[in-house]
Motif scaffolding. Structure first.
Motif, mmCIF file in Angstrom:
data_model
loop_
_atom_site.group_PDB
_atom_site.id
_atom_site.type_symbol
_atom_site.label_atom_id
_atom_site.label_comp_id
_atom_site.label_asym_id
_atom_site.label_seq_id
_atom_site.Cartn_x
_atom_site.Cartn_y
_atom_site.Cartn_z
ATOM 1 N N LYS A 110 0.700 -1.404 -0.041
ATOM 2 C CA LYS A 110 -0.167 -0.010 -0.007
ATOM 3 C C LYS A 110 0.959 1.337 -0.283
ATOM 4 N N LYS A 111 0.240 2.207 -0.518
ATOM 5 C CA LYS A 111 0.951 3.654 -0.493
ATOM 6 C C LYS A 111 1.674 3.909 0.900
ATOM 7 N N ARG A 112 0.834 4.050 1.799
ATOM 8 C CA ARG A 112 1.322 4.615 2.979
ATOM 9 C C ARG A 112 2.359 3.810 3.562
#
Length: 1824
Positions: A713-715
C-alpha cells in the motif's frame, strides 16, 4: 490459505499417466472438502473425473505458474515435487535445448546425443571468474565453483559425476578436466595439463567398450586427483580405478563389443611395425566377435588408434614398451582362438602342437610353447605328502583359459594406469587438489550378477554421503540466516549398507563361502536366506532358490547368485602364471611378479604408493598376503571404496548427475519413464524432497520488494526500511505465520507460497489491466465519435460545394455555346470570302506573268548578240597588241646588254682599288688577333719543343759523330757494297710496312662487316620483338575490351580482399608483437626470479634483452654509421672487445654483409683472371721467340716498375708524415692556447709543412712521368718487334727517287718503327674492344633469344587461358617485371646512397679538420688576449641563438634516462607542453646527429626504449602512466619521421622546422622499433582499461535498473545462494562506466595522445563492452526478457550520447555495438507470426544464426501477460537463416583486438621554442 482456495476453478494440476508418467489437467469447478472426485479437463480438451482417496485425502500435485517453468534451478519452483521437476527438465531440454539444470547443489546433465557448440575456449573464458548462479547451468560453472572454493577456502574439492551407462559421465568428467587444464594451466613448461588430457584417450581405449546403451561406455570407475601449487597452477595428477569389468574380455553380449583397444589394434594390423603381431580383422577372433557387429557407426578405429599411440608418446611411454603392450593385447586375442579338442573319455582334452594361434601366443609373450600347451590342459594338485598332475575337462580348460585372459588384461590395465600416474606425478609439493570421480551409476538389468552388486553397493555409499552433505548445507543455511532449525526427516540408507558390508553381511558370507573347499553359489544363497530373511532390505524371490533381492535406495534389484563365488575368487592357475613369469620379455615377467609381491588396494592400479591421499586421517596398512590367503575381489573393492569415501568426506563435494533421455540414442528425444527412473536413482528427487520439507523458496529482501511492491500500500511505501515493509506486507498477505520465516538477509517460504504470491501479483496486474483497458477503450470510443462527427460535417460541406460548382459550370457552358456559335458562323463567312478573293488573284497573276515573259525573252536575245560582238572586237585588239609588245622587248634586250657590259667594265676597275679591300676586311682584325695569339702559343710550344729538340739534337749529334766515325771506318772496310745493302734494307722495310697496312685494312674491313652483320641481326631481332609486342598488346587490348566489365568487378573484389588481407596481416603482426611482449615479460619475470637464487660459477648466457632492441632479427641493421663500412666495423670490434662485440648484432650483420660482397667480388676477379689467363695462353702460342732486344726492353720495364713502386711507397710515407705533422700542428696549437707560447714554433711547423707539400708535388710529377714512360714502353712491347726494317720498300713516295742521307735514313727508320708499334698497339686495342663488343652483343643476343622464347611460351600459355585469366596473367607478368626493375633500381640507389654518405662523411671530416686548424691558428695568434675576450664570448652566446639541440656528456646518459624516463611522474609535467620528454629526447638525438656520433645515437635510443619498457613493467596496472608513455612514444616516432628529411614527411614543415631535420643518420630501423613498442604500450593500455571496466559491465548494462520500476525479479533458486558469492554489494550503474571512460578520455587528452589513437582506444573498449554484455546475455536466462531489452537500449543510447558529446562518434565504436543493439531489439520484437520471423531475419544481420536462436530459446517472460517463444517459431527462424554462412562460434571473442594504426601526426612546434622546466633536474643538458 485453505485447500479449497488452492484447488479452485482453472487451477492446473498433475495426475499420474501410464505412458507419460505425469499429465497436466485443469479443474473445471472448485473443490470442496469432502468431495470424492475432481472434475478435470485434460490438454486435449477431454473431460475426466479424478477419484480422491477419502482416507489419505491425497489431492493431485499442483502445477507451477508458467512464469516459473523453464527455470535454471529446480529449487526455484514454488511447488517442488516429481512432476514439476520432470516437466521443467523436459521443457528446458526439448524447447530450449538446454542440457544442464541446477537442482540445489546438484547439476543435472541430460545427454543430448549430439555435439553442441558450448564447450569452446570462449565459453571457458566466459565462465571463468563468474559466480555459479550468475550464468546458465554448465559443467564449467561447477568446475569454476570448485576452483574458486579451493582458492578461497584452501580446501580440497571433489566433483562426483555419476549416472548410468550412456548418460555422458565420461564426457562430463573430460570437460571438467579440460576446464581445469585451461584455467589452471601449469606455470612451468612441463605441459602437465596436456598430459592430464592425454590420459583420456588411453583410458578410453583400454577401459571403454560398446554396450547396448552406450557406444563408449566406461567399464570401470576412476577418481582423478588434479594437484595444484600455491598459485593454483596444475603441477600433477593421480588416477585411481575401481572394478574393471574383466569378464568383457572373454564374453560380450549381443550387439556389444570388447574393449576398444582390441579393435583399434586389428584396424592397424596392416602397419609394417605390427606385422609380427599376426593379426587380421576383428571378425577372425573369438574374443572380439561374440557381440556380432565389430564396428561402431561414425567411429574410425584406425584413427583412434593413432590418437592412443600419440597419447602414449605424450605421456612418456617408450616405443618399445608400447610394442610390448600391443603384443600382450594381441596375445590375448590369439589365446581366445586356441582350439581345444576334447578326448573320448570326456575328462581330458588336448591342444594341437601345430596350432598357429598358440604359437603366436607363446612367441608374442616369449614363453615356452610346450609348457603352455601342457598347463593349459592340466592342473597341479598339492597335498601334504605329494603333488599330483590332473587332466581337466573341456569346460574346465575353457574356464582356465578365460581366467588367464582376464588376469592378463587386468594386470596390463593396472600397469598402464601406473605408467600414466608416473607421467602425471610431480616432485613439487602439492598445496591442494580437485578430484573428479567418474563412477558408474545405479544399474539394474534382467540378469544382475556380481558386477552390478558391487556397482550398486558403491552407489549406496555415495548416496549416503550425498544425503548427509545436502542435509548439512541446509542446516548451515538455516543457521546462517538465524532461522529456527527443525529436524527434517530424510531417507537414511545405512541399514542397506550394513546389510552388505557389516559383520556377517552379504560380502562377509561370500568371502567365507569362498574359503570353503566345496563352497557353491547355492550354499551361499541359502546362508543369505537363513541369516537376513528378517531384514527389511533383503528379500527372497518366490520362484527361485539361487537368487536374492536387495532393496536399494533407488529400486529393488534381484541378483542371480550363479558365478558370484568364481568372480569373487578371481582364480587363475599358478602354473600358467609361473610360465608367464619366466617370459624372456621383462615387461611380461614384471607384470606377474608384481601380483605376488604386493597386495593391491583395488583391482587396478590403486596399489602401493601410486595414490597418495593426504587428507585421510588414517590408512589401514595392508599386509602382504600369500596365495593361500589371497584377498577376494569383494574385499579389495570394499577397502578401496572405504578409502574413496574417506577422501570424499575430507573434501568439499560437487555433484553432477548425468541423465540418459532415451535408450535409442536419439538426439533431443525425451523418454519420461526412463528419466524418472534415473532421477529417482541418482538422488535428485531426494534433494527436492529435503528442500521441500523446509523452506525451499528464498528471497532477498531487496528482490522481494522489487518483485511484489505492487502489493504494497502507498502509506507503507513511506517507510525507508525495506525489511520492515516486507514483514508487514507478508503478515497481511499470508495469515499463517508458519508459511514463511524472516532471516537475516532473506525471506524463507514454504512450498507453494511463492505461487500464491505470484497469483496475487497476477490478480493485481489483471485488475490494473482491466482498469487501463476500460479507460483506454472509453478514450478510443470518444476519439472515434469525434472523428466520425468531423467526417460527417466535412462530407456535407463538400457535397454542397459540389452542387454549387455544378450549377456555375452549367451557366458557364451555356454562355460558352453562344460564343462558339457566333464565332463559327463568322469564321465560315470569312472563309468563303477569302476563297473567292484568292481565285481572282491567281487568275490575275497568270495573265500578268505571260505578258512579262514575252518581254523578257526579247530583251535576252538582244543582250546575247551584244556579248558576241564584244568578244570578237576584243580578240582583234589583243592580237594587235601582242605584235607591238614583242617588237619592243627585242629592242629593250639589245639595249640592256650594251649597258651591262659597260657596268661590268667599271666594276672590274673598282675591284682593284684599296677602298674595296678595306670594306671586305672590316671583320678580319679580330680574327687576326686570335690567330696572332694562336701563333704566340704555338711559338711558345715551338720554343719548348725546340729546347727539347736542341737537347735531343745535341745528343743525336754526338751519336751521329760516333756513327760517322764508325761508318767511315766501315766504309773503309767494306767499300761501296754498304750503300747497296742499306738500300735493300730500306726496300724490305717499305714492303713489310705496306703488308702491315694491307693486313690492317683487311682486319678493319672484316671488323666493319661483322659489326654491320651483328647490328643487322640485332635490328631484325628487335623488329621481330617489336612485332611480337605489338601482337601481344593487340591481343591484350582485345581481351581487355571483351572483359572490361568482369575485370572491373574482379578488381574491386581483389581490392577488397587485399584490404582484408592487409588488415589481417596487420592484426597478425600486432598479435606477434603482443606475443613478443608477453614472452619478453615472462623472460623478465624468470630473470628476476633467477637473480634471487644463488648462482654457481660457470658458463652463463647473456641476457637476451641486451640486444632485443639493439639488434632484433626483424631489423637487419640499426647502425647510424656508414653503411657497409667494414673497416669501421672491424675497428669497432677491436675497440669494444670480443665479448661486447659478440652481443652487438649490428656489427656482426655489417661484417656478414661485407663478407658476402667481398665473396662476390672475389668470384668476379677469379672469372676475369681465368679469362685473362686463357687469353695470355693463346697469345703465348701465337707469339714467336723474341730477340735479345726484347729481353733488354723487358729488363727496362721491370726496372721502371720497381722504380714506380718505390716512388709510390715513398709517396705513402710522405702522406703519413704529412698527417702526423698536421696532428702535431693541432696539438701544438692546443698547447699554445693553454701556455701562451710565441708563434715562432708554429711558423716553423708551417714552413716544414710547406716544404713537405712541395716535395710531395715533385714526387707526384716524377710518378706521372715514370708512369708515362712505362705506358709507352708497354705499348712498344705489345706492338711487336720487326727483325730487319726496310725503309726503301715503298716506291710511291714523292721523294723516293732522291738521294737519302744516312742520318735521315736512320732517323726515318726509328720513326717508322715507332709508328708501326703505335699502329699495332692501336690495332690490338681495337681487336680487344671488338672481341669484347662481340661477346657483349652475343650475350645480348642470347638474352634476347631467352626473352623471346619466354615470351613465346608465355604467349602460348596465355592463348590457352580464358579472357579473364589472360588479363590476370598479363597483370601478374607486368607486376613481376616492375618488381624486378624496382629491385634493381633500389639496389642502385642504395649503392649511390652509400657512396654519397661515405663522401659526405669524408668531406665533413676534412672540413672539421680544416676548421679545427683554422681555429687553432686563430687561438694561437690571439693567445695573449684570451683573458680579455672571455667575458665577451660569454655575453655573445644568448638564448636567441638556440638551435633546438641539447648536448650532454656520455657519462650523463644514465642520469638523463633516470630523470626523464624511469623516475618521471606524469604529474610533474602538468601545465607544460604535452609530450615534453619526447621533444627533449629528440633534441638530444639531433645533437648526436649534428656531431656525427652514431654510437651516441644508438646508445641513447636503446637506453630510452629499455627505460620505457622498465617503467611499463613496473606500472603494468597504471592507466595514467601507460597513456603518458604511449603519447610520448608516438610523439618521438612522429618527430623521427617529421625531421627525417624524407619528402613524404616534410610537406607540412615550416622553413624553421626543416632546419631541424637530421643530416647524417637514417633512423628508419629505430622508427620500426618505436612503432612496435607503441603497439605493445597500446595493448597494455587496452588491457588495463579492460581490467577496470570488465567488472562493471554486466552489472551496469544488464542488472542495474537504469529505468526504475521497469524490470521485475523472478524467483531464484539455491544457486543464487552459492557459497562462491561474496557478501557485499558489488553492483555498478551505467554512470560508473561513463565516469570511468570520462576519466580515461581526460587522461589521454591531457597527455597529448593523438586523436586517432584515442578513437581506436574507445572503439576497442566499446567492442569489449559489447562482447562481454552479449556473451552474458547468451549465457543467462534470467536477463533474456523484454524489460532487459528496454534497459539495454536505454543504456546503449546513453553510451552513444556520450560518444557524440566527446566527438568520438567517428571512431566506429557505434558499429562495434551493432550486435548488442540488434540483440536488444530482438528481445523487444514480436515473436509470433511468419512476418515477425522475416522481420527478425532482416533486422538481425550482425547476429549469427546460433546467437539468434539462443536468445529466442533463452527468452523468459517476467510476467504472465508475456508469452513464451514457441518451438515452431524458432524452427521458422532457423529455416529462413539456413542460407547464411555464419561462423559456428556462439560467443564473441572479447579478447579480440583490432589492429592499431599510428597515422603520421606532425607537430607545429619548433625545437627552439621548447622550454625545459627546472623540476626535471636536467641542468647537465646544454642548449646548443
Amino acid at each position: 490459505m485453505s485447500v479449497s482456495e488452492l484447488y479452485s476453478q482453472y487451477t492446473r494440476v498433475w495426475i499420474p499417466d501410464p505412458d507419460e508418467v505425469w499429465r497436466s489437467a485443469e479443474l473445471t469447478k472448485d473443490y470442496k472438502e469432502g468431495d470424492k472426485s475432481l472434475q478435470l479437463r485434460l490438454e486435449d480438451e477431454t473431460i475426466q473425473e479424478y477419484p480422491i482417496d477419502v482416507q489419505s485425502n491425497q489431492l493431485p500435485f499442483l502445477r507451477n505458474p508458467d512464469i516459473l517453468v523453464g527455470e535454471n534451478d529446480l529449487t526455484a519452483l514454488s511447488y517442488l515435487h516429481e512432476p514439476a521437476v520432470l516437466h521443467n527438465l523436459k521443457v528446458r531440454f526439448l524447447e530450449s535445448n538446454h542440457i544442464y539444470t541446477y537442482c540445489g547443489i546438484v547439476l543435472v546433465a541430460i545427454n543430448p546425443y549430439e555435439q553442441l557448440p558450448i564447450y569452446g575456449q570462449d565459453v571457458i573464458y566466459a565462465y571463468s571468474g563468474q559466480n555459479m548462479g550468475d550464468m546458465d547451468p554448465h559443467i564449467f560453472a561447477v568446475a569454476e565453483e570448485a576452483y574458486k572454493q579451493m582458492a578461497r577456502d584452501e580446501k580440497n574439492q571433489s566433483i562426483i559425476v555419476s549416472g548410468e551407462s550412456g548418460a555422458g559421465k565420461t564426457v562430463s568428467a573430460k570437460y571438467a578436466m579440460r576446464y581445469f587444464a585451461t584455467v589452471g594451466g601449469s606455470a612451468s613448461d612441463t605441459n602437465i595439463e596436456e598430459k592430464v588430457l592425454a590420459s583420456s584417450p588411453i583410458m578410453e581405449a583400454i577401459g571403454n567398450a560398446k554396450t547396448t546403451r552406450n557406444d563408449n561406455s566406461s567399464r570401470f570407475g576412476k577418481y582423478i586427483q588434479i594437484g595444484f601449487d600455491k598459485r593454483y597452477h596444475i603441477i600433477g595428477a593421480n588416477m585411481r580405478t575401481y572394478l574393471l569389468e574383466k569378464s568383457r574380455v572373454v564374453f560380450q553380449a549381443d550387439d556389444e563389443r570388447n574393449y576398444h583397444i582390441f579393435y583399434q589394434l586389428c584396424a592397424a594390423a596392416g602397419l609394417p611395425e605390427f606385422k609380427e603381431l599376426a593379426l587380421t580383422c576383428a571378425e577372425d577372433f573369438f574374443y572380439a566377435s561374440q557381440g556380432g557387429d565389430t564396428s561402431i557407426e561414425g567411429v574410425d578405429d584406425a584413427e583412434d588408434f593413432e590418437k592412443t599411440r600419440h597419447a602414449f608418446t605424450l605421456l612418456g611411454v617408450r616405443e618399445s614398451h608400447q610394442i610390448n603392450i600391443f603384443k600382450i593385447i594381441a596375445s590375448i586375442l590369439h589365446l581366445g582362438n586356441v582350439e581345444i579338442q576334447a578326448e573320448r573319455d570326456g575328462d581330458s582334452c588336448s591342444i594341437s602342437p601345430q596350432d598357429e594361434h598358440l604359437k603366436n601366443f607363446c612367441r608374442l609373450l616369449g614363453v615356452e610353447h610346450s609348457q603352455m600347451e601342457h598347463w593349459l590342459c592340466h592342473r597341479k594338485l598339492v597335498t601334504a605328502s605329494e603333488t599330483y598332475v590332473k587332466t581337466m575337462s573341456l569346460q574346465q580348460v575353457v574356464n582356465a583359459r578365460s581366467a588367464l585372459a582376464k588376469h592378463m588384461y587386468a594386470q596390463l590395465f593396472g600397469w598402464i594406469v601406473e605408467q600414466v600416474n608416473r607421467a602425471l606425478h610431480t616432485s613439487l609439493k602439492q598445496h591442494s587438489f580437485i578430484g573428479v570421480l567418474d563412477i558408474y551409476g545405479f544399474e539394474t538389468f534382467e540378469v544382475n550378477s556380481f558386477e552390478q552388486f558391487c556397482i550398486n553397493y558403491a552407489n549406496e555409499k555415495l548416496q549416503q554421503q550425498f544425503n548427509s552433505h545436502v542435509f548439512k548445507l541446509e542446516q548451515e543455511e538455516y543457521m546462517k540466516e538465524q532461522i529456527p532449525w527443525t529436524l527434517i526427516d530424510f531417507y537414511d540408507n545405512q541399514p542397506c549398507i550394513d546389510l552388505i558390508e557389516a559383520k556377517l553381511g552379504i560380502l562377509d558370507l561370500l568371502d567365507e563361502e569362498c574359503k570353503v573347499p566345496k563352497g557353491t553359489d547355492q550354499n551361499w544363497a541359502q546362508k543369505l536366506y537363513d541369516r537376513h530373511s528378517s531384514s527389511q532390505h533383503f528379500q527372497k524371490p518366490r520362484m527361485s532358490n539361487t537368487a536374492f533381492i536387495v532393496v536399494h535406495f533407488a529400486d529393488k534389484v534381484e541378483y542371480l547368485s550363479d558365478g558370484f563365488l568364481e568372480k569373487n575368487r578371481d582364480t587363475v592357475y599358478e602354473e600358467q602364471i609361473n610360465i608367464l613369469k619366466a617370459s624372456k620379455f621383462p615387461l611380461v615377467a614384471d607384470l606377474f611378479h608384481d601380483d605376488k609381491d604386493s597386495a593391491p588396494a583395488s583391482t587396478t592400479s590403486a596399489k602401493g604408493s601410486s595414490s597418495k591421499i593426504h587428507v585421510r586421517s588414517s590408512r589401514p596398512q595392508l599386509k602382504a598376503s600369500n596365495k593361500e590367503h589371497k584377498k577376494t575381489v569383494g574385499h579389495q573393492f570394499r577397502t578401496s571404496l572405504h578409502l574413496l569415501m574417506e577422501t570424499l568426506n575430507a573434501t568439499t563435494p560437487h555433484y553432477v548427475r548425468c541423465i540418459k533421455p532415451n535408450d535409442e540414442k536419439l538426439p533431443f528425444h525425451f523418454d519420461a519413464k526412463r528419466a524418472v527412473q534415473q532421477l529417482r536413482a541418482c538422488g535428485v528427487l531426494e534433494t527436492i524432497r529435503i528442500s521441500a520439507a523446509g523452506y525451499p523458496s528464498r528471497w532477498a529482501y531487496h528482490d522481494f520488494f522489487n518483485r511484489y511492491r505492487m502489493l504494497i500500500k502507498k502509506r507503507e511505501l513511506a517507510n525507508t526500511d525495506k525489511k520492515a515493509i516486507c514483514q508487514s506486507v507478508l503478515e497481511n498477505l499470508i495469515k499463517d505465520p508458519d508459511k514463511f520465516q524472516f532471516g537475516r538477509t532473506k525471506i524463507f517460504f514454504r512450498a507453494g507460497q511463492v505461487a500464491y504470491l505470484e497469483k496475487l501479483r497476477a490478480d493485481k496486474f489483471r485488475a490494473a489491466t482491466v482498469m487501463i483497458q476500460k479507460t483506454v477503450r472509453g478514450w478510443l470510443q470518444k476519439v472515434k465519435y469525434r472523428r466520425l462527427k468531423g467526417a460527417a460535417v466535412t462530407l456535407q460541406r463538400y457535397c454542397r460545394g459540389h452542387l454549387a460548382r455544378r450549377l456555375a459550370e452549367h451557366l458557364r457552358r451555356t454562355r460558352a455555346a453562344v460564343v462558339f456559335q457566333k464565332q463559327y458562323r463568322m469564321r465560315r463567312a470569312r472563309l468563303a470570302y477569302q476563297r473567292a478573293c484568292r481565285a481572282a488573284v491567281v487568275i490575275q497573276a497568270f495573265v500578268r506573268g505571260l505578258f512579262v515573259r514575252r518581254i523578257y525573252h526579247q530583251v535576252l536575245r538582244e543582250h546575247k548578240a551584244t556579248i558576241i560582238q564584244k568578244h570578237v572586237r576584243g580578240w582583234a585588239a589583243r592580237r594587235h597588241l601582242r605584235r607591238l609588245r614583242g617588237a619592243a622587248i627585242v629592242i629593250q634586250c639589245a639595249f640592256r646588254r650594251l649597258k651591262a657590259k659597260r657596268e661590268l667594265k667599271a666594276l672590274k676597275i673598282e675591284a682593284r682599288s684599296a677602298e674595296h679591300l678595306k670594306r671586305l676586311h672590316v671583320g678580319m682584325e679580330n680574327k687576326v688577333v686570335q690567330l696572332q695569339r694562336k701563333i704566340d702559343d704555338q711559338n711558345k710550344e715551338f720554343k719548348t719543343l725546340s729546347e727539347q729538340l736542341s737537347a735531343v739534337t745535341s745528343t743525336h749529334a754526338m751519336e751521329v759523330e760516333k756513327l760517322k766515325k764508325e761508318l767511315a771506318h766501315y766504309q773503309q772496310n767494306q767499300g761501296g757494297d754498304s750503300n747497296l745493302r742499306l738500300q735493300e734494307e730500306v726496300e724490305s722495310l717499305r714492303t713489310e710496312l705496306q703488308r702491315a697496312h694491307s693486313e690492317h685494312k683487311i682486319l678493319e674491313d672484316t671488323h666493319t662487316r661483322e659489326k654491320d652483320e651483328l647490328r643487322k641481326r640485332v635490328a631484325d631481332l628487335e623488329q621481330e620483338n617489336a612485332l611480337l609486342k605489338d601482337e601481344k598488346e593487340r591481343l591484350n587490348h582485345q581481351i581487355l575490351c571483351q572483359s572490361e566489365g568482369d575485370f572491373a568487378q574482379s578488381s574491386v573484389k581483389e581490392n577488397l580482399l587485399m584490404k582484408k588481407e592487409l588488415e589481417e596481416e596487420r592484426s597478425r603482426y600486432q598479435n606477434l608483437v603482443k606475443e613478443y611482449s608477453r614472452l619478453e615479460q615472462r623472460y623478465d619475470n624468470l630473470r628476476d626470479e633467477m637473480t634471487i637464487i644463488k648462482q654457481t660459477p660457470g658458463h652463463r648466457r647473456n641476457p637476451s634483452n641486451q640486444s632485443s632492441l639493439e639488434s632484433d632479427s626483424n631489423y637487419p641493421s640499426i647502425s647510424t654509421s656508414e653503411v657497409g663500412d667494414t673497416e669501421d666495423a672491424l675497428q669497432q670490434v677491436e675497440e669494444i672487445g670480443l665479448e661486447k662485440a659478440a652481443m652487438d648484432m649490428t656489427v656482426f650483420l655489417k661484417l656478414q654483409k661485407r663478407v658476402r660482397e667481398l665473396e662476390q667480388e672475389r668470384r668476379k676477379l677469379q672469372v676475369q683472371l681465368e679469362r685473362r689467363e686463357q687469353q695470355d695462353s693463346k697469345k703465348v702460342q701465337m707469339e714467336q721467340p723474341k730477340n735479345d732486344g726484347d729481353l733488354d726492353q723487358d729488363a727496362d720495364l721491370a726496372y721502371n716498375t720497381l722504380k714506380r713502386q718505390e716512388l709510390e711507397s715513398e709517396n705513402k710515407k710522405l702522406k703519413n708524415d704529412l698527417n702526423e705533422l698536421r696532428k702535431a700542428v693541432a696539438a701544438q696549437a692546443t698547447q699554445n692556447n693553454s701556455t701562451h707560447s710565441s708563434p715562432d714554433g708554429y711558423s716553423l711547423l708551417l714552413n716544414q709543412l710547406r716544404l713537405a707539400n712541395e716535395e710531395l708535388e715533385v714526387r707526384k710529377e716524377e710518378v706521372l712521368i715514370l708512369r708515362t714512360q712505362i705506358v709507352s714502353a708497354d705499348q712498344r712491347r705489345l706492338a711487336g718487334k720487326s727483325s730487319e726494317p726496310n725503309i726503301n720498300a715503298r716506291t710511291s713516295w714523292p721523294n723516293s727517287e732522291k738521294h737519302v742521307d744516312q742520318e735521315d735514313a736512320i732517323e726515318a727508320y726509328h720513326g717508322v718503327c715507332q709508328t708501326n708499334r703505335l699502329l699495332e698497339a692501336q690495332l690490338q686495342a681495337q681487336s680487344r674492344a671488338h672481341e669484347e663488343e662481340v661477346e657483349r652483343l652475343s650475350a645480348q643476343v642470347e638474352a634476347l633469344k631467352e626473352e623471346l622464347d619466354r615470351q613465346q611460351q608465355t604467349f602460348s600459355q596465355t592463348l590457352l587461358l580464358s579472357p579473364e585469366a589472360q588479363v590476370e596473367f598479363g597483370v601478374q607478368q607486368e607486376m613481376t617485371r616492375l618488381t624486378n626493375e624496382n629491385l634493381d633500381l633500389k639496389e642502385l640507389v642504395e649503392k649511390l646512397e652509400k657512396n654519397e654518405k661515405k663522401l659526405k662523411k669524408q668531406l665533413k671530416i676534412h672540413m672539421k679538420k680544416v676548421q679545427d686548424l683554422e681555429a687553432a691558428q686563430t687561438l694561437a695568434q690571439n693567445g695573449k688576449r684570451r683573458h680579455e675576450l672571455n667575458r665577451q664570448v660569454t655575453v655573445q652566446r644568448k638564448e636567441k641563438d638556440f638551435q633546438g639541440m641539447l648536448e650532454y656528456h656520455k657519462e650523463d646518459e644514465a642520469l638523463l634516462i633516470r630523470n626523464l624516463v624511469t623516475e618521471l611522474k606524469p604529474q610533474a609535467l602538468a601545465g607544460t607542453v604535452p609530450c615534453l620528454p619526447a621533444y627533449i629526447l629528440y633534441m638530444c638525438v639531433r645533437h648526436a646527429d649534428h656531431v656525427n656520433d652514431d654510437l651516441k645515437v644508438h646508445s641513447l635510443l636503446t637506453s630510452t626504449i629499455n627505460g620505457i619498457k622498465k617503467v611499463l613493467k613496473k606500472h603494468n596496472d597504471d592507466f595514467e602512466m601507460t597513456s603518458f608513455w604511449l603519447s610520448n612514444t608516438c610523439r618521438l616516432l612522429h618527430c623521427l619521421k617529421q625531421y627525417s628529411g624524407d619528402a613524404g614527411f616534410t610537406t607540412q614543415n615550416t622553413a624553421k622546422q626543416n632546419e631541424h631535420c637530421l643530416r647524417n643518420f637514417d633512423l628508419t630501423e629505430y622508427r620500426q622499433v618505436l612503432s612496435d613498442l607503441s603497439i605493445q604500450i597500446y595493448q597494455q593500455l587496452i588491457k588495463i582499461a579492460e581490467g577496470v571496466l570488465q567488472p562493471m559491465i554486466v552489472s551496469a548494462m544488464l542488472e542495474n535498473e537504469s529505468i526504475q520500476g521497469l524490470s521485475g525479479v523472478k524467483p531464484m533458486g539455491y544457486r543464487k545462494r552459492s557459497s562462491s558469492t561474496v557478501d557485499g554489494d558489488n553492483s555498478y550503474c551505467l554512470e560508473a562506466i561513463i565516469r570511468q571512460m570520462n576519466s580515461f578520455h581526460t587522461v589521454m587528452c591531457d597527455q597529448g595522445l593523438d586523436p586517432e589513437i584515442i578513437l581506436q582506444v574507445f572503439k576497442q573498449l566499446f567492442y569489449m563492452i559489447t562482447a562481454v554484455t552479449l556473451n552474458n546475455l547468451l549465457l543467462r536466462k534470467d536477463v533474456c526478457s523484454w524489460s532487459t531489452g528496454m534497459q539495454l537500449r536505454y543504456n546503449i543510447s546513453q553510451l552513444e550520447e556520450w560518444l557524440r558529446g566527446r566527438n568520438l562518434h567517428q571512431s566506429g565504436a557505434v558499429q562495434t555495438m551493432e550486435p548488442l543493439i540488434q540483440a536488444a531489439q530482438l528481445l523487444q520484437l514480436k515473436k509470433k507470426t511468419p512476418e515477425d520471423a522475416e522481420a527478425i531475419c532482416s533486422l538481425c544481420t550482425a547476429l549469427s544464426t546460433q546467437q539468434i536462436v539462443k536468445i529466442l530459446n533463452l527468452y523468459t517472460p517476467l510476467n504472465e501477460f508475456e508469452e513464451r517463444v514457441t518451438v515452431g517459431f524458432i524452427r521458422t527462424i532457423q529455416a529462413q537463416l539456413q542460407e547464411r554462412n555464419d561462423p559456428p562460434q556462439l560467443l564473441l571473442d572479447y579478447k579480440h583486438m583490432f589492429p592499431v594504426l599510428f597515422p603520421f601526426n606532425p607537430s607545429s612546434l619548433t625545437m627552439d621554442s621548447i622550454h625545459i622546466p627546472a623540476s626535471l633536474n636536467l641542468e647537465f643538458l646544454n642548449e646548443v
